[in-house]
Every structure is written in structure tokens, then in C-alpha cells.
Design an enzyme around this catalytic site. Structure first.
Site, PDB file in Angstrom:
ATOM      1  N   CYS A  44       0.813  -1.218   0.000  1.00 24.84           N
ATOM      2  CA  CYS A  44       0.000   0.000   0.000  1.00 24.84           C
ATOM      3  C   CYS A  44       0.848   1.270   0.000  1.00 24.84           C
ATOM      4  O   CYS A  44       0.337   2.355  -0.275  1.00 24.84           O
ATOM      5  CB  CYS A  44      -0.933   0.005   1.209  1.00 24.84           C
ATOM      6  N   GLU A  94     -12.162   5.580 -17.169  1.00 26.50           N
ATOM      7  CA  GLU A  94     -13.019   4.647 -16.435  1.00 26.50           C
ATOM      8  C   GLU A  94     -14.167   4.195 -17.334  1.00 26.50           C
ATOM      9  O   GLU A  94     -14.859   5.022 -17.937  1.00 26.50           O
ATOM     10  CB  GLU A  94     -13.573   5.325 -15.180  1.00 26.50           C
ATOM     11  N   GLY A 145      -8.154  -3.718 -11.196  1.00 29.55           N
ATOM     12  CA  GLY A 145      -8.502  -4.739 -10.214  1.00 29.55           C
ATOM     13  C   GLY A 145      -7.520  -5.891 -10.183  1.00 29.55           C
ATOM     14  O   GLY A 145      -6.519  -5.915 -10.906  1.00 29.55           O
ATOM     15  N   THR A 201      -9.418 -25.361   4.110  1.00 33.73           N
ATOM     16  CA  THR A 201     -10.017 -25.628   2.809  1.00 33.73           C
ATOM     17  C   THR A 201     -10.826 -26.919   2.897  1.00 33.73           C
ATOM     18  O   THR A 201     -10.966 -27.513   3.968  1.00 33.73           O
ATOM     19  CB  THR A 201      -8.942 -25.767   1.725  1.00 33.73           C
ATOM     20  N   TYR A 206      -4.693 -25.350   4.441  1.00 35.92           N
ATOM     21  CA  TYR A 206      -5.308 -24.090   4.843  1.00 35.92           C
ATOM     22  C   TYR A 206      -4.983 -23.028   3.780  1.00 35.92           C
ATOM     23  O   TYR A 206      -4.065 -23.196   2.984  1.00 35.92           O
ATOM     24  CB  TYR A 206      -4.772 -23.643   6.201  1.00 35.92           C
ATOM     25  N   ALA A 207      -5.725 -21.935   3.800  1.00 36.50           N
ATOM     26  CA  ALA A 207      -5.439 -20.836   2.873  1.00 36.50           C
ATOM     27  C   ALA A 207      -5.774 -19.511   3.548  1.00 36.50           C
ATOM     28  O   ALA A 207      -6.624 -19.449   4.448  1.00 36.50           O
ATOM     29  CB  ALA A 207      -6.231 -20.986   1.577  1.00 36.50           C
TER      30      ALA A 207
END
Length: 544
Positions: free
Chosen positions: A42, A180, A240, A269, A275-276
């Protein structure tokens, strides 16, 4: 126990750290195909603009750090190319040497994140066209800017990243055009809030084109489908992201919304011991309980911690998300949480909507106006969504609203919050409290609101109505809604006797307060249907 983790950015490293805190015995190995780990994605737009001086500030941790602090082995430039659940093994390619080897696990955590999407536009693979998803992307953009000194840039997409990069490139003296395909900027906001963002960035000298389609990208322009050419020495595609789930899908792991990995509240999962977490998984919405895909760094860290806890026998469980987001653009803060009006209507909610325009603190101490859009469920009285734009104090208010929605507060509860007050920080009744009061009045106290959109529909319908401008005559003469009658607040009691009490009446002032006062007078005089225009003339004029 041997724990293998695929991915070493936010979620994977959080899972590794939490697993180690719970267990000293576990063998923990993390495989990462990139060169950088645990970085602050970020912060990348701010490095491009020079606000962050060194890229090292965004990559403060390396494999040596995790080895020394957590006794976790992180192998960068190692790509996992296959997962075999029955054998409980993975196949890994060393991207530096080309060697391929196998590793075995007792527990496996998949934290493969997401990748930027690129629409199928001719020329999108050119050297001056970029996405911004990781540190390598950032470095490529920075090197291009330093070497080529572009004078113009086109940014395709107007989400968080696109707008943050817009601000930072503009600060370098680059002329920016935002493109856009939707009829508004900031697709996550409702259109009546997006107009504030669009107007603000236009004021800062950014060209904004909405509702456009792109035909191709050339060496120094973007060509629209209508033939118009937009100057662009460089192009950022910010349309995106998509979850990286090919590896999981090939292993037989179930996918859900938007092709992201389906997990339960413990990050498990559908396959045993796998797992995720992070940007590769779907989440569920706190308000609706339905699965959604909203990849954010904060959620990645949270779900990573839960995965690390779960694989080591802990009891942490995920409690869902609200889709909360916030960003800054040329000094304006834009924030949202919960459902938008559009989403709430699509989901079948009967809603009340308000637009509350209030300063973040008294104007005598430099208070700046915020526009707060609140959305509530009429059936339950619950607050279910909020959007805010403003120059100051937005972050404080959105977090209060997030907390309220998370704990299923009703709009009437907001007035009773014992919020901190002193003139340097807030008004005596905080804008959060006012938002609750306005919505409570609309839902339970017979003071309904009418949005600008609904008023336009009423005006166009040909139905009979009375629209009352309750401001001073001088304000009415300066600007007013075309069909409105000027009846100032002070004269309304006398004038009300000549009005039809059975005709729908709509009152308005500048921002809503006097409109509500006039609404009260009419209701108390026996008028059958009286609405106050949400946000008043100020908001109505903005969204025309």
C-alpha cells in the site's frame, strides 16, 4: 510437525509468525517465488511520488530477519509448481538454478495472493504500460520514469491504487488522464458520493473521462473506441486483481466467489490439513453473511494470523469483513464500510438513506465539512453501510461506524455513544451522532428523507407535490431547485395554512437542518406526507 507455507507477503509471513509463537517444535518453511517478502504494497504509490524516499522502507524484513527472530526458513525465488494432497507433498522449482525438488508437509498453508488483471487491449503488453501489484512492478515504473521523464500518463481504472498513483504522478509534474469504463469514478462508492471525488480531482488539474472504452494503446497515446486519442507517454492499468488460485484448483481445492479459495472460519479448505489465507481466499460479509471477495492488506494479515493459529491447534476464528476501505487523493479522504446503497437494494433491503453534511470540528477552529452517507435497514433499524468524503476527520468517523456495524448497532444507538469531545477535535454532537439521529428520525420517528434521485423521479413523474425552499429569499434567488416555492422558515407557519395538507410535501434548506425544522412544523400541523431532502440544496446541486 512440518509446516509448509506457499507465499511470503502479508498473509504467509503472518501465518508463519503466529505458528511459531504457538509452537517451538514446528518446522516452518515458506516458499516465495518473488525476490521480496513481507513488503508494504500500500506504500508503493507514495514511493513513486517521492513521499517515501527509499524502497527499503517498504521492504523492512528479509529472510534473515525471519530466521533470526522466528526460526522460520523463507526461500525466495522458489516457485511451488504442484501440490499433491494425497502424498502430502509439493514440488518446487528453484528459479535461480532451475533445479526441481519435492518437499513434504504435515500441514500446508496456501497464501499465493492475487495478481493484477489486464483487460485484452491491443498494446497493453508494451514496455510503457504497467500494473502496480508488487515491488518489482514498482521498481519498473520508477526506472521508467527516471529514464524517460514522461510528460503525460493515462491511468485506466479509478479504484484506490489508480487514484493514489494519479496523485503521486501529478506531483512529479506529469499530466494525468483518468479513464473509467463505468459512468463514475471510484466504483465501490455510490454515484452520489463519487461525484465529490471526481469534482475534487478535476479541480486539481486531472482530466477524467468516464463511460469510455479503449480500443488500443500506442507508443504515446491511448485510443478510445470513439477514435479520440489521449496523450500518454506511460500507461498504468489499474482495473482490479484476481486471486492466484491455479495451483490450488489443480490440487482439487474448492473455489468460491470470484474464483478465490473457499475456506471456513479457521481458514481450512475442503482438503484435510490444507489451509489458505490472504488475497487468494474469499471472505464473508459481516452484514449479509454471504461470501465476498475483497482483498486488502489488513484482511490478509488477519487471516494469516488465524491460519497460523489454526495449524498449531489454536481457537482463533475469522469473523468476516465489511469491505472497509480508505484512501487519500489530493488532500481529500475517501472512506467506506458495509453495504453501499446499490448493494443493499440489489440484496433486497428496504433502506433509509441520509446525507449528513457536517464539519469535523467547529468552524471557529478550522473545521472542514464532511459528507457522510449513512444506509440503514428499516426492518431492523441497523446501520449497514457508510461512505464519507472530506478533508479532515474522516478516518476517525469511519472507524466508529465500522465498530458500530460490526457489533450490530442500530442507528438510534449512535446518539448514545459517549464520544470524546473538545472543540479541537469535534462538535458537541459529533457527526457520527448526527448521522444516527437523522436515520433514527427517518425510520422510527416519522421524519422520512427523500434522496436527490427520488426527488428527480418525482418531478419527472408528473405527480402532484409541493417543494418548499425554506432558506432565506436571497439564497433562493441565488439558486434553487426549479419547481420549488420560496417559503422561508420564519414565514412557514403562516404560509402553511394555504398549502394542501394531502399533497406530498418536500422541504429543503442548504444542508438539511432547517429542512428538518420545517418538516416538523408541517407534520405537527397535520400534513400527511412530508419529506426532508437528504443533504439539502448543497448535495442536490452536486449530484445533478
Amino acid at each position: 510437525m512440518r509446516l509448509l507455507i506457499i507465499g511470503a507477503v502479508a498473509a504467509g509471513t503472518s501465518a508463519a509468525a503466529k505458528a511459531r509463537r504457538n509452537s517451538e517444535e514446528a518446522q516452518i518453511v515458506v516458499y516465495e517465488k518473488d525476490s521480496f517478502i513481507s513488503y508494504s504494497g500500500c506504500g508503493m504509490p507514495y514511493y513513486l511520488g517521492g513521499e517515501v524516499e527509499s524502497a527499503d522502507e517498504l521492504t523492512p524484513r528479509d529472510p534473515a530477519f525471519f530466521k533470526s527472530k522466528y526460526n522460520v526458513d523463507i526461500l525466495t525465488r522458489h516457485e511451488v509448481i504442484d501440490v499433491s494432497p494425497q502424498a502430502k507433498s509439493i514440488t518446487v522449482r528453484n528459479l535461480t538454478t532451475g533445479d526441481i525438488f519435492a518437499d513434504h508437509y504435515d500441514k500446508l498453508v496456501i497464501a499465493t495472493g492475487a495478481k493484477a488483471t489486464k483487460p485484452p487491449i491491443k498494446g497493453a503488453d508494451s514496455e510503457h504500460v504497467f500494473t502496480l501489484r508488487n515491488i518489482n512492478d514498482m521498481n519498473h515504473i520508477k526506472a521508467f520514469i527516471d529514464a524517460n521523464k514522461p510528460r503525460s500518463a493515462a491511468i485506466i481504472g479509478t479504484g484506490f491504487i489508480g487514484l493514489e498513483v494519479c496523485e503521486n504522478l501529478k506531483g512529479l509534474g506529469i499530466e494525468i488522464t483518468m479513464l473509467e469504463k463505468l459512468p463514475q469514478v471510484t466504483p465501490g462508492l455510490d454515484s452520489d458520493m463519487a461525484v465529490y471525488v471526481e469534482g475534487h480531482i478535476k479541480q486539481k488539474g486531472v482530466d477524467v473521462l468516464t463511460g469510455v472504452a479503449i480500443d488500443r494503446i500506442t507508443e504515446n497515446s491511448v485510443v478510445l473506441s470513439d477514435g479520440n486519442e489521449i496523450d500518454a507517454d506511460m500507461v498504468l492499468v489499474s482495473t482490479g486483481v484476481r486471486a492466484n488460485t491455479e495451483l490450488a484448483a489443480e490440487a482439487g481445492i474448492e473455489l468460491g466467489v470470484a474464483g478465490a479459495i473457499r475456506v471456513n472460519t479457521k481458514m481450512e479448505t475442503n482438503l484435510p490439513d490444507i489451509y489458505a489465507c490472504g488475497d487468494c481466499i474469499e471472505q464473508y460479509h459481516v452484514v449479509t453473511g454471504k461470501p465476498v471477495y475483497r482483498p486488502l492488506g489488513s484482511t490478509a494479515n488477519k487471516t494469516g494470523r488465524i491460519a497460523g493459529d489454526s495449524v498449531t491447534g489454536g481457537d482463533l476464528e475469522f469473523r468476516g469483513i465489511l469491505g472497509t476501505g480508505i484512501f487519500k487523493i489530493f488532500g481529500m479522504t475517501v472512506a467506506q464500510t458495509g453495504l453501499s446503497e446499490r448493494e443493499a437494494i440489489e440484496l433486497g433491503y428496504d433502506i433509509a438513506v441520509c446525507h449528513n453534511i457536517k464539519p469535523n470540528k467547529p468552524e471557529y477552529l478550522g473545521g472542514k465539512e464532511m459528507v457522510i452517507k449513512g444506509i440503514a435497514d428499516k426492518a431492523t433499524g441497523r446501520l449497514i453501510g457508510v461512505q464519507i468524503v472530506g478533508l479532515e476527520g474522516v478516518d476517525k468517523r469511519i472507524d466508529v461506524f465500522v465498530t458500530a456495524i460490526s457489533f450490530k448497532a442500530k442507528v438510534k444507538d449512535l446518539f448514545h455513544l459517549d464520544l470524546a469531545y473538545a472543540p479541537p477535535f469535534s462538535t458537541t454532537k459529533d457527526p457520527v451522532m448526527y448521522t444516527g439521529m437523522i436515520l433514527d428520525n427517518a425510520i422510527d420517528r416519522g421524519r422520512p428523507l427523500m434522496t436527490a434521485q427520488k426527488l428527480r423521479e418525482l418531478i419527472a413523474s408528473g405527480e402532484k407535490y409541493t417543494l418548499i425552499d425554506a432558506r432565506a429569499v436571497v439564497q433562493y434567488e441565488k439558486n434553487h431547485i426549479e419547481t420549488a416555492k420560496s417559503i422561508p422558515h420564519a414565514k412557514l407557519r403562516a404560509a402553511a395554512e394555504s398549502l394542501d395538507k394531502d399533497t406530498v410535501a418536500i422541504t429543503y434548506c442548504n444542508k438539511g437542518t432547517t429542512g428538518n425544522a420545517v418538516q416538523n412544523i408541517l407534520i405537527n400541523k397535520g400534513f400527511k406526507q412530508v419529506y426532508n431532502l437528504s443533504g439539502g440544496q448543497k448535495h442536490y446541486g452536486k449530484v445533478e
